[in-house]
Design a protein around this motif. Structure first.
Motif, PDB file in Angstrom:
ATOM      1  N   ARG A  31       4.153   1.605  -2.269  1.00 46.90           N
ATOM      2  CA  ARG A  31       4.306   0.450  -2.845  1.00 46.90           C
ATOM      3  C   ARG A  31       4.153  -0.771  -1.947  1.00 46.90           C
ATOM      4  NH1 ARG A  31      10.013  -1.239  -4.510  1.00 46.90           N
ATOM      5  NH2 ARG A  31       9.510  -2.939  -5.859  1.00 46.90           N
ATOM      6  N   LEU A  32       3.539  -1.885  -2.584  1.00 42.01           N
ATOM      7  CA  LEU A  32       3.370  -3.132  -1.936  1.00 42.01           C
ATOM      8  C   LEU A  32       4.714  -4.129  -2.516  1.00 42.01           C
ATOM      9  CD1 LEU A  32      -0.310  -3.828  -2.330  1.00 42.01           C
ATOM     10  CD2 LEU A  32       1.070  -2.833  -0.532  1.00 42.01           C
ATOM     11  N   LEU A  33       5.401  -4.657  -1.527  1.00 44.01           N
ATOM     12  CA  LEU A  33       6.689  -5.325  -1.982  1.00 44.01           C
ATOM     13  C   LEU A  33       6.078  -6.917  -1.750  1.00 44.01           C
ATOM     14  CD1 LEU A  33       9.135  -3.515   0.262  1.00 44.01           C
ATOM     15  CD2 LEU A  33       8.774  -3.182  -2.014  1.00 44.01           C
ATOM     16  N   ILE A  49       5.236 -12.519   9.077  1.00 44.81           N
ATOM     17  CA  ILE A  49       3.808 -12.486   8.614  1.00 44.81           C
ATOM     18  C   ILE A  49       2.978 -13.332   9.354  1.00 44.81           C
ATOM     19  CG2 ILE A  49       2.432 -13.074   6.599  1.00 44.81           C
ATOM     20  CD1 ILE A  49       4.566 -11.915   4.870  1.00 44.81           C
ATOM     21  N   GLU A  50       3.572 -14.623   9.629  1.00 43.77           N
ATOM     22  CA  GLU A  50       2.866 -15.826  10.193  1.00 43.77           C
ATOM     23  C   GLU A  50       2.763 -15.260  11.868  1.00 43.77           C
ATOM     24  OE1 GLU A  50       3.746 -20.314  11.556  1.00 43.77           O
ATOM     25  OE2 GLU A  50       5.065 -19.404  10.128  1.00 43.77           O
ATOM     26  N   GLU A  51       3.562 -14.558  12.288  1.00 47.39           N
ATOM     27  CA  GLU A  51       3.567 -14.069  13.718  1.00 47.39           C
ATOM     28  C   GLU A  51       2.723 -12.946  13.828  1.00 47.39           C
ATOM     29  OE1 GLU A  51       7.565 -14.249  15.333  1.00 47.39           O
ATOM     30  OE2 GLU A  51       7.660 -16.438  15.151  1.00 47.39           O
ATOM     31  N   ARG A  52       2.156 -12.202  12.858  1.00 47.94           N
ATOM     32  CA  ARG A  52       1.543 -11.152  12.825  1.00 47.94           C
ATOM     33  C   ARG A  52       2.230 -10.132  13.465  1.00 47.94           C
ATOM     34  NH1 ARG A  52      -3.912 -11.568  10.514  1.00 47.94           N
ATOM     35  NH2 ARG A  52      -4.102 -14.061  10.273  1.00 47.94           N
ATOM     36  N   ARG A  53       3.867 -10.084  13.052  1.00 44.55           N
ATOM     37  CA  ARG A  53       4.528  -8.904  13.623  1.00 44.55           C
ATOM     38  C   ARG A  53       4.760  -7.789  12.737  1.00 44.55           C
ATOM     39  NH1 ARG A  53       9.936 -11.972  15.253  1.00 44.55           N
ATOM     40  NH2 ARG A  53      10.470 -10.135  15.439  1.00 44.55           N
ATOM     41  N   THR A 101       2.515  -5.545   9.414  1.00 44.04           N
ATOM     42  CA  THR A 101       1.578  -5.239   8.524  1.00 44.04           C
ATOM     43  C   THR A 101       1.688  -6.087   7.210  1.00 44.04           C
ATOM     44  OG1 THR A 101       0.885  -3.187   9.677  1.00 44.04           O
ATOM     45  CG2 THR A 101      -0.086  -3.767   7.640  1.00 44.04           C
ATOM     46  N   PHE A 102       0.795  -6.777   6.519  1.00 49.62           N
ATOM     47  CA  PHE A 102       0.782  -7.199   5.560  1.00 49.62           C
ATOM     48  C   PHE A 102      -0.562  -7.259   4.567  1.00 49.62           C
ATOM     49  CE2 PHE A 102      -0.246 -10.670   8.162  1.00 49.62           C
ATOM     50  CZ  PHE A 102      -1.386 -11.716   7.291  1.00 49.62           C
ATOM     51  N   VAL A 103      -0.704  -7.587   3.425  1.00 48.77           N
ATOM     52  CA  VAL A 103      -2.146  -7.356   2.576  1.00 48.77           C
ATOM     53  C   VAL A 103      -2.045  -8.782   1.798  1.00 48.77           C
ATOM     54  CG1 VAL A 103      -3.228  -6.005   0.741  1.00 48.77           C
ATOM     55  CG2 VAL A 103      -1.725  -4.818   2.256  1.00 48.77           C
ATOM     56  N   ARG A 104      -3.483  -9.272   1.852  1.00 46.46           N
ATOM     57  CA  ARG A 104      -3.654 -10.467   0.999  1.00 46.46           C
ATOM     58  C   ARG A 104      -4.123 -10.001  -0.114  1.00 46.46           C
ATOM     59  NH1 ARG A 104      -2.843 -15.273   3.554  1.00 46.46           N
ATOM     60  NH2 ARG A 104      -3.034 -15.238   6.023  1.00 46.46           N
ATOM     61  N   PRO A 159       3.403  -3.693   2.570  1.00 47.92           N
ATOM     62  CA  PRO A 159       3.758  -2.155   2.219  1.00 47.92           C
ATOM     63  C   PRO A 159       4.883  -1.734   2.653  1.00 47.92           C
ATOM     64  CG  PRO A 159       1.673  -2.752   3.438  1.00 47.92           C
ATOM     65  CD  PRO A 159       2.433  -3.967   3.588  1.00 47.92           C
ATOM     66  N   GLU A 160       5.711  -1.123   1.730  1.00 53.31           N
ATOM     67  CA  GLU A 160       6.968  -0.586   2.027  1.00 53.31           C
ATOM     68  C   GLU A 160       7.017   0.306   3.341  1.00 53.31           C
ATOM     69  OE1 GLU A 160      10.096   1.211  -0.978  1.00 53.31           O
ATOM     70  OE2 GLU A 160       8.008   2.034  -1.092  1.00 53.31           O
ATOM     71  N   SER A 161       5.853   0.941   3.555  1.00 50.54           N
ATOM     72  CA  SER A 161       5.829   1.842   4.805  1.00 50.54           C
ATOM     73  C   SER A 161       5.795   1.057   5.967  1.00 50.54           C
ATOM     74  CB  SER A 161       4.372   2.766   4.865  1.00 50.54           C
ATOM     75  OG  SER A 161       3.277   2.234   4.711  1.00 50.54           O
TER      76      SER A 161
END
Length: 74
Positions: free
Chosen positions: A11-13, A33-37, A39-42, A50-52
């Motif tokens: 699931r994507l939160l 997200i901003e610090e890229r710490r 994983t995220f999806v645009r 991602p929930e994982s």
């Protein structure tokens, strides 16, 4: 910039859902997200986590308690 083929499963939160799960304000997941710490999806102009990835982020912060050996004297 080279793109990697990372497969996102589960699931994507939304940022709000991730913040609720972390019991924080929305500012904290946005900072991750901003610090890229994390994983995220645009998706267009929307950002999803991602929930994982959130589970993995939480798991890396777990600190196990120290076990004292009561039979040993220092």
């Amino acid at each position: 910039m080279a793109k990697t083929n990372t497969r996102v499963t589960g699931r994507l939160l939304t940022v709000a859902e991730a913040a609720e799960r972390l019991n924080t304000s929305q500012r904290y997941p946005r900072r991750l997200i901003e610090e890229r710490r994390i994983t995220f999806v645009r998706i267009g102009r929307h950002v999803r986590i991602p929930e994982s990835a959130l589970d993995e982020f939480i798991a890396t912060g777990v600190v196990e308690p120290l076990r004292l050996d009561m039979g040993r004297v220092a």
